[in-house]
Scaffold this motif. Sequence first.
Motif, PDB file in Angstrom:
ATOM      1  N   THR A 104      39.748  76.423  11.592  1.00  0.00           N
ATOM      2  CA  THR A 104      39.983  75.653  12.809  1.00  0.00           C
ATOM      3  C   THR A 104      38.682  75.412  13.565  1.00  0.00           C
ATOM      4  O   THR A 104      38.466  74.336  14.128  1.00  0.00           O
ATOM      5  N   ALA A 105      37.802  76.397  13.569  1.00  0.00           N
ATOM      6  CA  ALA A 105      36.493  76.210  14.202  1.00  0.00           C
ATOM      7  C   ALA A 105      35.675  75.175  13.447  1.00  0.00           C
ATOM      8  O   ALA A 105      34.999  74.324  14.052  1.00  0.00           O
ATOM      9  N   MET A 106      35.738  75.226  12.127  1.00  0.00           N
ATOM     10  CA  MET A 106      34.936  74.327  11.295  1.00  0.00           C
ATOM     11  C   MET A 106      35.393  72.877  11.380  1.00  0.00           C
ATOM     12  O   MET A 106      34.572  71.959  11.384  1.00  0.00           O
ATOM     13  N   VAL A 107      36.696  72.649  11.441  1.00  0.00           N
ATOM     14  CA  VAL A 107      37.190  71.273  11.322  1.00  0.00           C
ATOM     15  C   VAL A 107      37.791  70.711  12.605  1.00  0.00           C
ATOM     16  O   VAL A 107      37.878  69.490  12.756  1.00  0.00           O
ATOM     17  N   GLY A 111      37.435  77.693  18.706  1.00  0.00           N
ATOM     18  CA  GLY A 111      36.979  79.007  18.294  1.00  0.00           C
ATOM     19  C   GLY A 111      38.090  80.014  18.111  1.00  0.00           C
ATOM     20  O   GLY A 111      39.269  79.743  18.366  1.00  0.00           O
ATOM     21  N   GLY A 112      37.703  81.216  17.684  1.00  0.00           N
ATOM     22  CA  GLY A 112      38.675  82.258  17.362  1.00  0.00           C
ATOM     23  C   GLY A 112      39.492  82.738  18.536  1.00  0.00           C
ATOM     24  O   GLY A 112      40.565  83.325  18.355  1.00  0.00           O
ATOM     25  N   LEU A 117      35.011  74.422  21.319  1.00  0.00           N
ATOM     26  CA  LEU A 117      33.589  74.545  21.015  1.00  0.00           C
ATOM     27  C   LEU A 117      32.862  73.269  21.414  1.00  0.00           C
ATOM     28  O   LEU A 117      33.390  72.172  21.239  1.00  0.00           O
ATOM     29  N   TYR A 118      31.666  73.433  21.943  1.00  0.00           N
ATOM     30  CA  TYR A 118      30.855  72.252  22.237  1.00  0.00           C
ATOM     31  C   TYR A 118      30.426  71.601  20.914  1.00  0.00           C
ATOM     32  O   TYR A 118      30.125  72.292  19.942  1.00  0.00           O
ATOM     33  N   PRO A 119      30.372  70.270  20.881  1.00  0.00           N
ATOM     34  CA  PRO A 119      30.081  69.581  19.613  1.00  0.00           C
ATOM     35  C   PRO A 119      28.632  69.676  19.150  1.00  0.00           C
ATOM     36  O   PRO A 119      28.228  68.923  18.267  1.00  0.00           O
TER      37      PRO A 119
END
Length: 455
Positions: A104-107, A111-112, A117-119
């Motif tokens: 989910t963080a990657m795509v 975050g966990g 997350l900032y791009p």
Amino acid sequence: MKKYLSILIALIVLGIIAALALAYAPFKPSGANEVLPADWKAEAGRGEYVMRAGDCFACHTAKGGEPFAGGRGIESPMGTIWASNITPDKETGIGNWTLEQFRTAMVDGVGGHGQQLYPAMPYENYRFMKEGDIRALFDYLQTEVAPVKNEVQATSLSFPFNMRFGIRAWNWLALSGQADFKPMAGDDQQIRGQYLVEGAGHCAACHSPRTPLMAQNGTTVSDANFLTGGMVDGWNAPALRGKDARVQTWSASEIAAYLGAGRNAHAVANGEMALVVEHSMQYMSDADLNAMAVFLKSMDGQSVQAVSAQVATPGPHSMPPLPADEAGQATAKLLTSASPDMSLGARLYLDNCAACHFVSGKGAAEIFPELQGNAMVLGKDASPLISVILKGASSPATDRRPMHLVMQGYADRLTDDEVAQLASFLRKGWGNQASQVSARDVAKVRQKVQSLAAH
């Protein structure tokens, strides 16, 4: 007037309701884009290779810090974003994350702990990676990287960029399509190159322009502005596509050499690209470097033959300096004459630059880059060129080309006006066509260079 005021108030209320709905509506993460067997396990070395392809080390390792422990400041137009700790430490890293949280963080850029997350994290591009590569990378970070307890300082941007829930709305506008890779028509080498360029390599993060909302204006080959040039941390990321793309005049082998060794007959990597070569691209296989090069050469339908040669063949090689071509002959003749009535910019070039870049402006292959047609020299923003003149530049040593190249800076030797005259000469010489540089332009860059050096 009263009617228009009522409409305005209604629109504001609707906007607030829409923002709250986006902020608090249940989030549905993207699932795996590839079905793998229940007992699937990545082959040895794949996870580390994906890490190199994705350039994770460079962003998540602070200068002088432990690998992947975070703490590197990444400059953005909104302020400094601090890279996170991605070691398997359970308190300050990702040791307690599940595969689903990591994916989910990657795509999706979440975050966990459910935070947006900032791009600066290029999930706009990583979302095109296959599940096997994401799982391999997760396994590598969890089992092969040493846990480091390092509480990274929190990113603290000014209002409204500190309101992370707004990133949900930004993602809705910025993230294109499903989290999956869509191959173009082409052979296996072209498709492999496309996969690396669009996904793990996240080339568009630097080499695509930005929209007014700071999203990448082109993340896949089907987007018109994909890889047509951008700006990152004060450096021009040149166009790799279109009429202004100097790289399209290179052969596929020359592109592969630049990616893997940081240098070829035309250019030497510096700035942000030097970091990419040092921490990422030099570790890529010849097959993958050739695939990326072939894709870049053929992405608009050009006919390019498959390339299988060794990248940056070991030397020694005999590479005599190239003579001036037709466009550069007038400038070469002027410099050769060394006439006392030459312009100040030309005289400064003879005094400080000609020994390496020659009167032809062609430089020395794989050592000193050519200045004729150089993307940085011709950039719309002359700041990177001015910065290099002031503080110098360096190109990393790689296994393919072990020599570490360094250009000295001239900040202590040349005044603002002299740097402006020299830069303007470079941008007009040998058939180059770019705007003049003023002493005021140089003063701004000098102040920034001095400020960064002080910190």
